[in-house]
Design a protein around this motif. Structure first.
Motif, PDB file in Angstrom:
ATOM      1  N   SER A 260       0.821  -1.209   0.000  1.00 62.23           N
ATOM      2  CA  SER A 260       0.000   0.000   0.000  1.00 62.23           C
ATOM      3  C   SER A 260       0.854   1.256   0.000  1.00 62.23           C
ATOM      4  O   SER A 260       0.450   2.285  -0.535  1.00 62.23           O
ATOM      5  CB  SER A 260      -0.918   0.017   1.228  1.00 62.23           C
ATOM      6  OG  SER A 260      -1.897  -0.982   1.145  1.00 62.23           O
ATOM      7  N   ARG A 370      -7.695   4.370  -7.862  1.00 60.95           N
ATOM      8  CA  ARG A 370      -6.644   4.048  -6.886  1.00 60.95           C
ATOM      9  C   ARG A 370      -5.465   3.337  -7.520  1.00 60.95           C
ATOM     10  O   ARG A 370      -4.357   3.364  -6.977  1.00 60.95           O
ATOM     11  CB  ARG A 370      -7.222   3.193  -5.761  1.00 60.95           C
ATOM     12  CG  ARG A 370      -8.195   3.943  -4.874  1.00 60.95           C
ATOM     13  CD  ARG A 370      -8.915   2.998  -3.928  1.00 60.95           C
ATOM     14  NE  ARG A 370      -7.979   2.178  -3.174  1.00 60.95           N
ATOM     15  CZ  ARG A 370      -8.320   1.054  -2.553  1.00 60.95           C
ATOM     16  NH1 ARG A 370      -9.564   0.613  -2.631  1.00 60.95           N
ATOM     17  NH2 ARG A 370      -7.429   0.378  -1.872  1.00 60.95           N
ATOM     18  N   ASP A 377      -8.343  -5.401  -2.206  1.00 58.29           N
ATOM     19  CA  ASP A 377      -9.397  -4.576  -1.622  1.00 58.29           C
ATOM     20  C   ASP A 377     -10.574  -5.440  -1.177  1.00 58.29           C
ATOM     21  O   ASP A 377     -11.147  -5.224  -0.103  1.00 58.29           O
ATOM     22  CB  ASP A 377      -9.846  -3.528  -2.633  1.00 58.29           C
ATOM     23  CG  ASP A 377     -10.691  -2.435  -2.020  1.00 58.29           C
ATOM     24  OD1 ASP A 377     -10.168  -1.692  -1.167  1.00 58.29           O
ATOM     25  OD2 ASP A 377     -11.873  -2.329  -2.374  1.00 58.29           O
ATOM     26  N   ASP A 380      -9.628  -7.267   1.999  1.00 60.27           N
ATOM     27  CA  ASP A 380      -9.665  -6.335   3.121  1.00 60.27           C
ATOM     28  C   ASP A 380     -11.101  -6.065   3.562  1.00 60.27           C
ATOM     29  O   ASP A 380     -11.418  -6.066   4.757  1.00 60.27           O
ATOM     30  CB  ASP A 380      -8.971  -5.030   2.721  1.00 60.27           C
ATOM     31  CG  ASP A 380      -9.042  -3.974   3.810  1.00 60.27           C
ATOM     32  OD1 ASP A 380      -8.505  -4.226   4.901  1.00 60.27           O
ATOM     33  OD2 ASP A 380      -9.628  -2.908   3.575  1.00 60.27           O
ATOM     34  N   ARG A 381     -11.987  -5.852   2.591  1.00 62.74           N
ATOM     35  CA  ARG A 381     -13.392  -5.592   2.926  1.00 62.74           C
ATOM     36  C   ARG A 381     -14.046  -6.821   3.564  1.00 62.74           C
ATOM     37  O   ARG A 381     -14.893  -6.695   4.458  1.00 62.74           O
ATOM     38  CB  ARG A 381     -14.158  -5.170   1.677  1.00 62.74           C
ATOM     39  CG  ARG A 381     -13.770  -3.786   1.169  1.00 62.74           C
ATOM     40  CD  ARG A 381     -14.451  -3.453  -0.156  1.00 62.74           C
ATOM     41  NE  ARG A 381     -14.030  -2.169  -0.651  1.00 62.74           N
ATOM     42  CZ  ARG A 381     -14.625  -1.011  -0.371  1.00 62.74           C
ATOM     43  NH1 ARG A 381     -15.676  -1.004   0.452  1.00 62.74           N
ATOM     44  NH2 ARG A 381     -14.186   0.122  -0.870  1.00 62.74           N
TER      45      ARG A 381
END
Length: 418
Positions: A260, A370, A377, A380-381
């Motif tokens: 990141s 992004r 992503d 992570d969600r």
């Protein structure tokens, strides 16, 4: 509060000491003297949005124009010489061969049919004077669906010592807790907290990616050799067991990790000069980790199997052997997926780095704002939905309430309403 900090391969340094800044350097950096900055009479009362918007726009415009000039210089004068740098791997250089057809082929041939799996984790910490709870969760996902989730909770109980003498108990407690930072404060001196919060989660992510999916390609978040696993928070068993897993991952070869945050402004400088679907290979993972590997120390002797292919090694030798023989097989590069998004640092095995870059870029174009892999992503969600939010806090607060303790063991910030 969940720990959703950005992943980098650089170690966190909350106790680092800043380099002393002179008054002349301050004025050079910020365009005004330190004396003027400290003179509150020259500050503006309230908020003057009109002037602030104008200044911010002016500063951004000048910075973007300057960086645009720098980017053209990098493309013209630096990219052609990346491969000529001393110590550069044979694969180092600038790559602009990817086409939209290549991206479409990766979408249909690998990503959307479940050929790539991704694992990401999260940590929730509930820190009170009486009890500290670490909730660690990891989720494995692919575009064909969620492939599983795993979690554990660690309960840190500083006072659970059965000593007959209450004075001795209290002195032991004060000595032990005196080594820890305040509630909800990071402290690198506290090896147990670092071990629980960061190392265990990173270990679980790698282990799940290795042993709980049949996907051909593995997509990871951060570095394939994060500091917290190589250092093991000073625990030799954690370091050795982690290196065993990291070695297996790198031996798998078909992986790509994306961070990141770059952890290095030089890499960002290369990346900013890239156009969409371009990437550069700059160095190896060995180059990235050697700066902190030499400072790693361990306490005690290992109790796990410390043999590397039949040769018994010390924990420090495990780290050095990993650095020299395994990490040297991993290339580090930077890619850009979108014209309006920042560049991203990626890691891949040298045998498959071109396809690895294509996988990372193809997944990142799905998030053009992004420029970051959408599969990471999604993982992570998934973790946030299962293990995030205030679920842990609500459970622990309810338990304290049933004991008649209310919130008196927590901190003011922790006890604020959401």
């Amino acid at each position: 509060m969940p720990d959703f900090r950005a992943r980098t391969d650089a170690p966190p340094l909350p106790l680092s000491r800043p380099i002393a800044g002179t008054s002349d350097a301050f004025e050079e950096y910020f365009g005004e003297s330190l004396g003027d900055t400290l003179d509150l009479g020259k500050w503006r009362e309230g908020v003057d949005l009109v002037s602030e918007y104008a200044r911010i726009e002016r500063e951004v415009e000048q910075a973007v124009a300057f960086e645009g000039v720098q980017e053209r210089r990098v493309r013209a004068a630096v990219f052609p010489h990346i491969a000529l740098k001393d110590g550069a791997p044979p694969e180092a250089g600038f790559y602009d061969k990817l086409t939209l057809d290549d991206i479409a082929a990766v979408h249909t041939g690998l990503l959307f049919n479940g050929g790539v799996a991704c694992c990401d984790g999260t940590v929730q910490l509930h820190d009170t004077l009486a009890l500290t709870v670490h909730q660690i969760g990891v989720c494995l996902v692919a575009y064909t669906g969620n492939q599983g989730s795993w979690s554990t909770r660690l309960y840190r109980r500083d006072l659970r010592e059965e000593k007959p003498d209450p004075v001795e108990t209290m002195l032991a407690l004060l000595e032990r807790r005196g080594r820890r930072a305040g509630l909800n404060q990071p402290d690198r001196r506290d090896g147990l907290s670092e071990l629980a919060q960061r190392a265990v989660m990173s270990f679980a992510e790698a282990k799940v990616l290795l042993d709980h999916t049949n996907a051909v390609w593995r997509l990871g978040h951060g570095s394939p050799a994060p500091y917290q696993l190589l250092a093991g928070a000073g625990n030799p068993d954690m370091a050795i067991e982690s290196i065993k897993v990291l070695r297996r991952m790198i031996d798998h070869r078909k992986f790509v990790y994306v961070a990141s945050e770059a952890g290095d402004r030089d890499y960002l400088q290369f990346g900013q000069a890239l156009r969409p679907l371009e990437y550069v290979v700059i160095g190896t993972l060995r180059d990235r980790i050697e700066g902190f590997v030499r400072d790693i120390t361990f306490g005690g002797k290992p109790t796990v199997d410390a043999n590397w292919d039949g040769e018994r090694l010390s924990p420090a030798q495990w780290v050095l052997k990993f650095q020299n023989e395994i990490a040297s097989q991993v290339l580090v590069g930077v890619y850009r997926a979108s014209a309006l998004a920042p560049p991203q640092v990626f890691y891949a095995h040298r045998e498959h780095f071109e396809l690895a870059a294509a996988v990372a870029i193809a997944d990142s174009v799905l998030l053009p704002d992004r420029g970051f892999p959408m599969l990471i992503d999604l993982a992570d969600r998934a973790c946030k939905s299962v293990y995030g939010g205030g679920s842990l806090r609500e459970l622990v607060d309810a338990a304290y309430a049933r004991c008649g303790a209310g919130v008196r063991f927590g901190s003011e910030r922790q006890n604020r309403p959401n």
